[in-house]
Enzyme design. Sequence first.
Site, PDB file in Angstrom:
ATOM      1  N   ASP A  36      -9.219   0.215   2.195  1.00 31.66           N
ATOM      2  CA  ASP A  36      -8.192  -0.184   3.173  1.00 31.66           C
ATOM      3  C   ASP A  36      -8.702   0.183   4.572  1.00 31.66           C
ATOM      4  O   ASP A  36      -8.402   1.244   5.111  1.00 31.66           O
ATOM      5  CB  ASP A  36      -6.886   0.554   2.842  1.00 31.66           C
ATOM      6  CG  ASP A  36      -5.795   0.294   3.875  1.00 31.66           C
ATOM      7  OD1 ASP A  36      -5.856  -0.763   4.535  1.00 31.66           O
ATOM      8  OD2 ASP A  36      -4.896   1.143   4.007  1.00 31.66           O
TER       9      ASP A  36
ATOM     10  N   LYS B  65      -4.114  -2.211  10.270  1.00 31.04           N
ATOM     11  CA  LYS B  65      -4.490  -2.285   8.856  1.00 31.04           C
ATOM     12  C   LYS B  65      -4.722  -3.722   8.387  1.00 31.04           C
ATOM     13  O   LYS B  65      -5.448  -3.944   7.427  1.00 31.04           O
ATOM     14  CB  LYS B  65      -3.348  -1.718   7.992  1.00 31.04           C
ATOM     15  CG  LYS B  65      -3.006  -0.275   8.247  1.00 31.04           C
ATOM     16  CD  LYS B  65      -3.940   0.623   7.487  1.00 31.04           C
ATOM     17  CE  LYS B  65      -3.433   2.050   7.443  1.00 31.04           C
ATOM     18  NZ  LYS B  65      -4.327   2.895   6.639  1.00 31.04           N
TER      19      LYS B  65
ATOM     20  N   GLU C 265     -10.405   3.753   3.956  1.00 34.12           N
ATOM     21  CA  GLU C 265      -9.561   4.516   3.043  1.00 34.12           C
ATOM     22  C   GLU C 265      -9.965   4.144   1.619  1.00 34.12           C
ATOM     23  O   GLU C 265      -9.894   2.969   1.230  1.00 34.12           O
ATOM     24  CB  GLU C 265      -8.069   4.243   3.286  1.00 34.12           C
ATOM     25  CG  GLU C 265      -7.615   4.762   4.655  1.00 34.12           C
ATOM     26  CD  GLU C 265      -6.113   4.759   4.868  1.00 34.12           C
ATOM     27  OE1 GLU C 265      -5.419   3.951   4.209  1.00 34.12           O
ATOM     28  OE2 GLU C 265      -5.636   5.568   5.688  1.00 34.12           O
TER      29      GLU C 265
ATOM     30  N   ARG D 122      -7.808   3.399  13.581  1.00 29.82           N
ATOM     31  CA  ARG D 122      -6.915   4.543  13.863  1.00 29.82           C
ATOM     32  C   ARG D 122      -6.306   4.484  15.252  1.00 29.82           C
ATOM     33  O   ARG D 122      -5.180   4.946  15.449  1.00 29.82           O
ATOM     34  CB  ARG D 122      -7.680   5.852  13.685  1.00 29.82           C
ATOM     35  CG  ARG D 122      -8.245   6.077  12.305  1.00 29.82           C
ATOM     36  CD  ARG D 122      -7.164   6.045  11.240  1.00 29.82           C
ATOM     37  NE  ARG D 122      -7.740   6.266   9.915  1.00 29.82           N
ATOM     38  CZ  ARG D 122      -7.053   6.101   8.795  1.00 29.82           C
ATOM     39  NH1 ARG D 122      -5.792   5.693   8.823  1.00 29.82           N
ATOM     40  NH2 ARG D 122      -7.629   6.312   7.629  1.00 29.82           N
TER      41      ARG D 122
ATOM     42  N   THR E 200      -8.674  -5.942   4.021  1.00 29.27           N
ATOM     43  CA  THR E 200      -8.636  -4.973   2.927  1.00 29.27           C
ATOM     44  C   THR E 200      -9.613  -5.480   1.880  1.00 29.27           C
ATOM     45  O   THR E 200      -9.483  -6.620   1.420  1.00 29.27           O
ATOM     46  CB  THR E 200      -7.223  -4.884   2.308  1.00 29.27           C
ATOM     47  OG1 THR E 200      -6.277  -4.582   3.343  1.00 29.27           O
ATOM     48  CG2 THR E 200      -7.152  -3.815   1.235  1.00 29.27           C
TER      49      THR E 200
ATOM     50  N   GLN F  76      -3.622   1.848  15.173  1.00 23.53           N
ATOM     51  CA  GLN F  76      -2.563   2.371  14.297  1.00 23.53           C
ATOM     52  C   GLN F  76      -1.722   3.438  14.994  1.00 23.53           C
ATOM     53  O   GLN F  76      -0.492   3.404  14.934  1.00 23.53           O
ATOM     54  CB  GLN F  76      -3.218   2.950  13.036  1.00 23.53           C
ATOM     55  CG  GLN F  76      -2.226   3.488  12.004  1.00 23.53           C
ATOM     56  CD  GLN F  76      -2.927   4.177  10.831  1.00 23.53           C
ATOM     57  OE1 GLN F  76      -4.162   4.225  10.768  1.00 23.53           O
ATOM     58  NE2 GLN F  76      -2.153   4.706   9.918  1.00 23.53           N
TER      59      GLN F  76
ATOM     60  N   GLU G 256      -9.283   3.864  -2.115  1.00 22.41           N
ATOM     61  CA  GLU G 256      -8.031   3.754  -2.876  1.00 22.41           C
ATOM     62  C   GLU G 256      -8.281   3.066  -4.215  1.00 22.41           C
ATOM     63  O   GLU G 256      -9.302   2.392  -4.419  1.00 22.41           O
ATOM     64  CB  GLU G 256      -6.988   2.943  -2.090  1.00 22.41           C
ATOM     65  CG  GLU G 256      -6.778   3.455  -0.665  1.00 22.41           C
ATOM     66  CD  GLU G 256      -5.545   2.889   0.011  1.00 22.41           C
ATOM     67  OE1 GLU G 256      -4.697   2.280  -0.683  1.00 22.41           O
ATOM     68  OE2 GLU G 256      -5.428   3.062   1.236  1.00 22.41           O
TER      69      GLU G 256
ATOM     70  N   ASP H 244       0.848  -1.189   0.000  1.00 26.89           N
ATOM     71  CA  ASP H 244       0.000   0.000   0.000  1.00 26.89           C
ATOM     72  C   ASP H 244       0.883   1.239   0.000  1.00 26.89           C
ATOM     73  O   ASP H 244       1.811   1.345   0.813  1.00 26.89           O
ATOM     74  CB  ASP H 244      -0.902  -0.021   1.242  1.00 26.89           C
ATOM     75  CG  ASP H 244      -2.068   0.941   1.115  1.00 26.89           C
ATOM     76  OD1 ASP H 244      -2.342   1.418  -0.008  1.00 26.89           O
ATOM     77  OD2 ASP H 244      -2.714   1.220   2.145  1.00 26.89           O
TER      78      ASP H 244
ATOM     79  N   GLU I  20      -9.967  12.169   7.960  1.00 25.69           N
ATOM     80  CA  GLU I  20      -9.800  13.494   7.359  1.00 25.69           C
ATOM     81  C   GLU I  20     -11.138  14.223   7.235  1.00 25.69           C
ATOM     82  O   GLU I  20     -11.235  15.419   7.487  1.00 25.69           O
ATOM     83  CB  GLU I  20      -9.174  13.365   5.973  1.00 25.69           C
ATOM     84  CG  GLU I  20      -7.759  12.835   5.965  1.00 25.69           C
ATOM     85  CD  GLU I  20      -7.390  12.389   4.564  1.00 25.69           C
ATOM     86  OE1 GLU I  20      -6.905  13.221   3.784  1.00 25.69           O
ATOM     87  OE2 GLU I  20      -7.612  11.203   4.232  1.00 25.69           O
TER      88      GLU I  20
HETATM   89 CA    CA Z   1      -4.033   2.908   2.910  1.00 24.15          CA
END
Ligand code: CA
Length: 368
Positions: A192, A212, A161, A196, A216, A199, A163, A90, A317
């Site tokens: 993904d 993570k 996420e 948090r 996925t 992480q 992607e 990734d 975000e």
């Molecule tokens: Ca990612």
Amino acid sequence: MITEALPYGVFSVGGAAPRVGVRVRDGVVDLAAALGDEVFARPTLNAFLAQGPRRWAEIRSRITELDTPPTYPLTDVALHLPVEVADYVDFYASEEHASNLGRLFRPNSAPLLPNWRHLPVGYHGRAGTVVVSGTEVVRPCGQLATSEGPVFGPSRRLDIEAELGFVVGVGGARIPPDAFAEHVFGVVVVNDWSARDIQSWEYVPLGPFLGKSFATSISPWVTPLAALDAARIAAPTRDPEPLPYLRGAEPWGLDIDFTVSWNGQLVSRPPYAGMYWTPAQMLAHLTANGAAARTGDLFASGTVSGPARDQRGSFLELTWNGAEPVEIGGEPRSFLADGDEVTIAATAPGPDGTRIDLGEVRGRILPA
Ligand code: CA
């Protein structure tokens, strides 16, 4: 004459063995039956991917010439993981995403770390937990930092996420950017999933790990690069100019638009077009040390985020780490609750002003 994206997947009907199909409108063409080729009677795309770009082009051309191929309605088939994923990597190729995370987690220093404009930052992930769209995701448990020290328990800050993933057909080492299409077969939409809290406690100094690797998700359809000709654009200007092994003449920016829906509510529209590093540069960097890529390798772009708030590709975000919640079903929300469902979809320009559908990746959260 069929002019569509013609993405490849692996399907089954009733109790029959999974095999390779191509999506045409609302149907799935049974390729083994249509072309009489055993390579498509297998439960993954890998054997076909290994045959290389000339063969990929030949099959695509033959499919467009089929008159009335054996086809099942999409509603009648089960879709499976299309590729036996070899290695999974990734990246972190969006300047907006990398800058947002820098601002959130290192507010007193420059948003980008010194290496970011010199190389496509990435990490090796866990291939064995890549799952197909629709697979339910169990909320992961792990170490969470508290004011009284770490505790073990279910993640409270489960995120997504959005992607784009790239599927390697033909392996090789030290692949120059302009050889990208000789090696990469096509793209998938990726979620993904990211815990948090796990992480943020574990990632120093070696990067993402258990926050993570629990799951996925990828779309069931692999859209061939051949379908993306109209989506190819120049990448943004890179400053400073990358080192020679990361330079290429071929434009591998991609004008692909994502949508992110949270419990059916559209919350974001991340644009892939602004991504700083191209997938051709990602593959060049991934293999630059002599480590060969293999058939079935999957590498993902990293979170796709644009400059506007409603273009951010993660809830971290989008809600600015919970400081600016979004309203979902009438309630202010920042991270995923049990039972929540997220769908990430993507489209791209197709031939003659049309748009092509890259499919979607969907997943629902189950309690820990
Ligand atoms: Ca990612």
